[in-house]
Scaffold this motif. Structure first.
Motif, short mmCIF file in Angstrom:
data_model
loop_
_atom_site.label_atom_id
_atom_site.label_comp_id
_atom_site.label_asym_id
_atom_site.label_seq_id
_atom_site.Cartn_x
_atom_site.Cartn_y
_atom_site.Cartn_z
N SER A 76 38.11 31.51 49.18
CA SER A 76 37.44 32.57 49.61
C SER A 76 38.21 33.51 50.39
O SER A 76 39.47 32.96 50.91
N GLY A 77 37.94 34.95 50.47
CA GLY A 77 38.58 35.76 51.26
C GLY A 77 38.09 36.01 52.75
O GLY A 77 37.99 34.65 53.58
N ILE A 78 37.89 37.06 53.34
CA ILE A 78 37.04 37.41 54.33
C ILE A 78 35.71 38.17 54.28
O ILE A 78 35.35 38.97 53.41
N GLY A 79 34.72 37.67 54.88
CA GLY A 79 33.31 38.38 54.85
C GLY A 79 32.35 37.38 55.04
O GLY A 79 32.61 36.30 55.03
N GLY B 173 33.21 38.95 48.19
CA GLY B 173 31.86 40.36 48.36
C GLY B 173 32.60 41.58 47.96
O GLY B 173 33.68 41.64 47.46
N ASP B 174 31.64 42.50 47.84
CA ASP B 174 31.77 43.74 47.50
C ASP B 174 33.00 44.53 48.39
O ASP B 174 33.71 45.30 47.79
N ILE C 234 34.59 33.75 39.40
CA ILE C 234 34.77 34.64 40.36
C ILE C 234 33.18 35.18 40.71
O ILE C 234 32.43 35.76 39.96
N MET C 235 32.72 34.56 41.79
CA MET C 235 31.38 35.16 42.16
C MET C 235 31.36 36.30 43.21
O MET C 235 32.10 35.99 44.30
N ALA D 195 38.82 33.60 33.02
CA ALA D 195 38.20 34.43 34.23
C ALA D 195 36.84 34.79 33.81
O ALA D 195 36.77 35.54 33.05
N ALA D 196 35.86 34.04 34.61
CA ALA D 196 34.52 34.58 34.61
C ALA D 196 33.99 35.19 35.82
O ALA D 196 34.00 34.66 36.85
N PHE D 197 33.60 36.65 35.57
CA PHE D 197 33.18 37.34 36.60
C PHE D 197 31.67 37.71 36.72
O PHE D 197 31.15 37.71 35.84
#
Length: 337
Positions: free
Chosen positions: A53-56, A98-99, A122-123, A196-198
């Motif tokens: 994950s990233g940030i959020g 996230g968005d 990718i969720m 890659a599944a988005f």
């Protein structure tokens, strides 16, 4: 997704001992539980699975999955995931974003992982707001959104995550809703896809953007506001009373009424997940005039990034061996100290 050796697990095998720390009632809880319930059904192995994950708010996800995980920096989860997958292509890699994380500072990275077609899921949790940093507007916030950063209303035109994904070259695009019982089916389809599944998941932020999706997410109106797509099935909603057809003259989609259940006579389209042109039309439909398209919108696999990289490396190694043999044949020698 890579061929994996299926093992038997239960939901408990995927839960950690960490206290889940989201706001009470947050849609992230429902998504977490949907993923934890889905993993045993996939026969997935926790020791071969990585959540990145990233940030959020969404990016706390790896703490709550009993797998390997990385909580990385803002927008860079795709870059880390690419390194993980290239280092060990057999790993089952999931990205949680996230968005804001995935489409603002991370938009560049999201675009490249999609066009490269790295084999991962990718969720993207879309709540149309920045929740972690106290409610600023995000790339998906609607025009007029009042927030601490737009006190007079946002004048930005919002990004459409699925349109962004298709435009970036994604080979799998889907949508789900945090509390919908069909979300696990969407996750399974994404996992089955090689590449890659988005997946865009509409997620309710009860503190800063409460019930923003109720117009189509509310159960009491779902039959008339949701278009659940299924490959090989007609595009029907309103309990079969309405459907989606192609207006050939305008080269656009339109809503048609269905008499006596005869959807063929009404010209209703049958969903073909490999039709990229129709997928583009579906993700751009304006809700209100149309129902919200959900489920698997596009699914057409192509060679993956790590497979192409592996093939290239094999060629390079084979070529270098040939060069070495040629030099040895000329009588050259080396001493290794």
């Amino acid at each position: 997704m890579n061929e994996i050796t299926k093992i038997e697990t239960t939901l408990k095998d995927w839960e950690t001992d960490q206290e889940v720390r989201w706001c009470p009632g947050c849609g992230d809880y429902a998504i977490l539980k949907a993923v934890q319930r889905t993993m045993p059904q996939l026969g997935a192995d926790p020791s071969n699975t990585v959540f990145i994950s990233g940030i959020g708010c969404s990016s706390r996800f790896p703490y709550y999955m009993e797998t390997y995980g990385f909580h990385t920096i803002h927008g860079r989860a795709p870059a880390v995931a690419t390194g993980v997958k290239l280092a060990n292509p057999e790993l089952d890699v999931w990205i949680v974003t996230g968005d804001g994380d995935g489409l603002s500072i991370g938009g560049n990275h999201s675009m490249h992982i999609l066009r490269r077609n790295l084999d991962c899921q990718i969720m993207l949790f879309n709540n149309e707001i920045y929740g972690l940093t106290k409610g600023q507007y995000s790339p998906t916030s609607r025009e007029g959104t009042n927030s601490p950063s737009t006190p007079y209303g946002s004048v930005d035109r919002p990004a459409t995550p699925c349109a962004f994904a298709l435009g970036s070259g994604a080979r799998f695009v889907a949508r789900g809703i945090d509390v919908d019982k069909r979300l696990p089916d969407v996750l399974k389809a994404a996992h089955a896809h090689k590449g890659a599944a988005f997946i865009e998941i509409f997620q309710n932020c009860i503190v800063y953007n409460k019930d923003v999706f109720d117009e189509f997410a509310a159960k009491k109106t779902a039959a008339s506001t949701q278009l659940w797509l299924e490959n090989g099935e007609p595009m029907l909603f309103e309990k079969g009373a309405k459907g989606i057809a192609l207006d050939a003259e305008a080269m656009a989609l339109k809503v048609v009424d269905i008499a006596d259940g005869d959807w063929q006579a009404a010209g209703v389209m049958v969903h073909d997940v490999t039709n990229r042109a129709v997928a583009h039309m579906l993700v751009e439909l304006q809700f209100g005039d149309f129902p919200m398209p959900l489920g698997v919108i596009y699914d057409d696999p192509a060679p993956t990034f790590e497979a192409d990289m592996g093939a290239q490396q094999e060629k390079v190694v084979a070529g270098k061996t040939g060069d070495l043999q040629a030099l040895v044949g000329k009588g050259q020698s080396w001493t290794v100290e």
